[in-house]
Write an enzyme that holds these catalytic residues in place. Sequence first.
Site, PDB file in Angstrom:
ATOM      1  N   CYS A   1       9.482   7.021  -9.286  1.00 43.77           N
ATOM      2  CA  CYS A   1       9.359   8.407  -9.719  1.00 43.77           C
ATOM      3  C   CYS A   1      10.671   8.797 -10.381  1.00 43.77           C
ATOM      4  O   CYS A   1      11.684   8.974  -9.709  1.00 43.77           O
ATOM      5  CB  CYS A   1       9.068   9.327  -8.533  1.00 43.77           C
ATOM      6  SG  CYS A   1       8.881  11.075  -9.002  1.00 43.77           S
TER       7      CYS A   1
ATOM      8  N   GLU B   1       4.846   9.217 -15.236  1.00 41.63           N
ATOM      9  CA  GLU B   1       5.068   7.775 -15.142  1.00 41.63           C
ATOM     10  C   GLU B   1       4.660   7.141 -16.462  1.00 41.63           C
ATOM     11  O   GLU B   1       3.760   7.647 -17.151  1.00 41.63           O
ATOM     12  CB  GLU B   1       4.272   7.183 -13.977  1.00 41.63           C
ATOM     13  CG  GLU B   1       4.653   5.754 -13.631  1.00 41.63           C
ATOM     14  CD  GLU B   1       6.143   5.609 -13.335  1.00 41.63           C
ATOM     15  OE1 GLU B   1       6.889   5.237 -14.279  1.00 41.63           O
ATOM     16  OE2 GLU B   1       6.564   5.879 -12.200  1.00 41.63           O
TER      17      GLU B   1
END
Length: 335
Positions: free
Chosen positions: A2, A127
């Site tokens: 992340c 992402e």
Amino acid sequence: MCGRTACSLGAELLRRACAYRDRRGRRRQPEWVREERYRPSYNKGPQSSSPVLLSRKHLQQDADSSERVLMDMRWGLVPSWFKENDPSKMQFKTSNCRSDTMLSKFSYKGPLLKGKRCVVLADGFYEWQQCSGGKQPYFIYFPQSKDDEAEGEDGDKEWKGWRLLTMAGIFDCWEPPAGGEALYTYTIITVDASKDLSFIHHRMPAILDGEEAIRKWLDFAEVPTQEAVKLIQPTENIVFHPVSTFVNSVRNDTPECLAPIELGAKKEVKATASSKVMLGWLKNSQEASPKKKENELPRWTSQFIHSPSPKKSSADVLQQWLGKEGEPAAKKRKA
């Protein structure tokens, strides 16, 4: 992993969205600590600051450990034992912490065993999928619902709509050896990606899904570390949509960062009538917007106070915001 998030709510609206029930069952809103430092953003990266939830007992020893506070902390854990005067001189990255090594690496093991657990708040995270032509970014978030407004116990309207993503984190407090203000920092715990997300990336944040998981993670005085770490696991309760490479630069901080695009189109969906609906809603969601007063904003229910099962899917809600012109909606990858 992340490495980028979005958290676009203003400070007061974020506080209301985090309403919860304390140990006595009373409906509460977490109080802000250093509220003036918080800045909403559609594109937050490591070394920036983000809002986190933590137990008040970390800051006030005689407080009930079930009470929560909101605090703006810097992303990238600086361990309390770091001896340099400049945290930027750290030789290793600490924005993410792997779940399989968090109890062996001293930077994380120390604060974790001391109960320094927090919940990192975001609209969702970004992402990037490795493709033949480069990297394709996705925005990933909780499934959403949109119900009618409901009256709270104290007569006010409960917060309704976008459900904040709640990620498990570890924090620490570092004090400069030469003296100065203490620095609170955090890391986001990561786990193996769920089946639905594995085609984008092999890692994902450890997401706390529901009030019970959040309560156990935060209440370090009642829930020991050995019990709390059982909450750290992948979740399938997640949806996503592709977004523009506009988000690639952390300098870009507008609603376009998380607006859906249509993959394979000759050009990205940006200025259509339907996408303007979503972008207009996002722009007006910030408390400080001069165009709308707070009572004109969409009201959302807190994810910390359970409501009946949603009647609409996330795709339905997103499609409603975007209009009915066939724009791409949030989707889950089929098994």
